[in-house]
Design a protein around this motif. Structure first.
Motif, PDB file in Angstrom:
ATOM      1  N   GLU A 114       0.835  -1.195   0.000  1.00  0.00           N
ATOM      2  CA  GLU A 114       0.000   0.000   0.000  1.00  0.00           C
ATOM      3  C   GLU A 114       0.874   1.251   0.000  1.00  0.00           C
ATOM      4  O   GLU A 114       1.985   1.237   0.533  1.00  0.00           O
ATOM      5  CB  GLU A 114      -0.971  -0.015   1.186  1.00  0.00           C
ATOM      6  N   HIS A 137      -4.785  -5.832   0.326  1.00  0.00           N
ATOM      7  CA  HIS A 137      -5.747  -5.959   1.424  1.00  0.00           C
ATOM      8  C   HIS A 137      -7.149  -6.055   0.804  1.00  0.00           C
ATOM      9  O   HIS A 137      -7.974  -5.152   1.002  1.00  0.00           O
ATOM     10  CB  HIS A 137      -5.649  -4.800   2.426  1.00  0.00           C
ATOM     11  N   ASP A 166      -9.146  -3.757  -4.325  1.00  0.00           N
ATOM     12  CA  ASP A 166      -7.881  -3.787  -3.567  1.00  0.00           C
ATOM     13  C   ASP A 166      -7.232  -2.418  -3.710  1.00  0.00           C
ATOM     14  O   ASP A 166      -6.293  -2.244  -4.491  1.00  0.00           O
ATOM     15  CB  ASP A 166      -6.983  -4.898  -4.139  1.00  0.00           C
ATOM     16  N   PRO A 216     -14.055  -7.713   3.936  1.00  0.00           N
ATOM     17  CA  PRO A 216     -12.668  -8.181   3.786  1.00  0.00           C
ATOM     18  C   PRO A 216     -12.607  -9.617   3.261  1.00  0.00           C
ATOM     19  O   PRO A 216     -13.461 -10.435   3.590  1.00  0.00           O
ATOM     20  CB  PRO A 216     -12.115  -8.129   5.212  1.00  0.00           C
ATOM     21  N   SER A 234     -10.093 -12.798   3.303  1.00  0.00           N
ATOM     22  CA  SER A 234      -8.869 -13.362   3.897  1.00  0.00           C
ATOM     23  C   SER A 234      -8.691 -14.788   3.392  1.00  0.00           C
ATOM     24  O   SER A 234      -9.602 -15.355   2.778  1.00  0.00           O
ATOM     25  CB  SER A 234      -8.996 -13.406   5.425  1.00  0.00           C
TER      26      SER A 234
END
Ligand code: 0L1
Ligand code: MG
Length: 259
Positions: free
Chosen positions: A21, A100, A140, A237, A239
């Motif tokens: 990021e 992320h 993202d 999110p 994961s």
């Protein structure tokens, strides 16, 4: 002030390539106009095409109140869908390739005919559409903590990363798209439901807005392209091990798994 369009496009592509990021552009240069933001986005996409990718279509983001409130932004944004990012209706998403990621359900138009024009209407969109299917977009943001201003997120091609496209759709006038319901589950837990009407009142009108936007750049939608009209619900999110499923009243369901 002259903005280094190519430099910022390279900065964002490096964030993608390094899976890291980066700080928002406006935080570094004070302000970025919407026009310059779209110019950075165009340079970013041109670089990807020059590197061998192709365009599978285009997208709108931030077309529902749920998304606008989640991200603190009050206008839609437009972007591109590289062919390398398109997945099937039961897809694995490799988390190691992303920063992320979040997932969100999408209404997706599959274009049967090209459409362009500064006065494009929702009726013309329906005329040019072959079918409408469900999808799940993986977004993202390349920015730190998924925080950005509207120009920042435009420059970043509206956070586009991957999209899983449903296998079953309906003709554009077979159902009232505003009434199609989407239910989103994460690991079998219901995280929300909404209808197509959540997309600025009408998903086809969202696509017409995109066509009118593209006309400013002498561009339009091409036959065979897919167009994401936007997410009626906020993003969740993704994961490793997460299973996200979007089930639509008329489009079947689409699943992505984080691996
Ligand atoms: O497709 C989208 O709605 C994403 C737009 C950009 C904002 C975000 O990253 O959520
Ligand atoms: Mg989206």
């Amino acid at each position: 002030m002259t903005v280094d369009l190519a430099g910022w496009a390279g900065y964002l592509q490096a964030a993608v390539d390094n899976r890291r990021e980066v700080q928002g552009i406006e935080a570094q240069i004070g302000s970025l106009s919407i026009d310059d933001a779209y110019a950075i986005q165009a340079a970013l996409i041109e670089n990807r095409l020059a590197a061998g990718d192709s365009l599978a279509g285009a997208k709108l983001g931030l077309t529902s109140k749920a998304k606008q409130e989640q991200m603190g932004v009050d206008e839609p944004a437009y972007g591109w869908v590289p062919a390398s990012t398109v997945l099937g209706d039961d897809a694995e998403v490799v988390l190691g390739e992303l920063i992320h990621p979040r997932v969100e359900p999408e209404f997706v138009f599959l274009m049967g005919q090209a459409l362009a024009g500064a006065d494009a209407t929702a009726e013309q969109v329906l005329d040019a559409t072959e079918s409408v299917v469900g999808g799940i977009e993986v977004i993202d943001s390349r920015y730190e903590a998924f925080k950005f201003t509207l120009p920042d997120v435009i420059a970043d091609n509206t956070s586009a990363a991957r999209v899983a496209i449903g296998a079953y759709g309906v003709g554009p006038r077979e159902v009232d798209l505003r009434a199609v319901t989407c239910t989103f589950t994460i690991d079998d837990e219901d995280v929300g439901s909404a209808t197509g009407e959540a997309l600025l009142g009408d998903p086809a009108e969202c696509v017409a807005m995109l066509v009118r936007h593209l006309a400013k750049y002498d561009r339009g939608l091409e036959a065979g392209w897919l167009v994401m009209a936007g997410a009626p619900l906020g993003a969740q999110p993704l994961s490793v091990g997460t299973v996200a499923t979007a089930s639509y009243s008329h489009f079947g369901s689409v699943t992505v798994r984080g691996v």
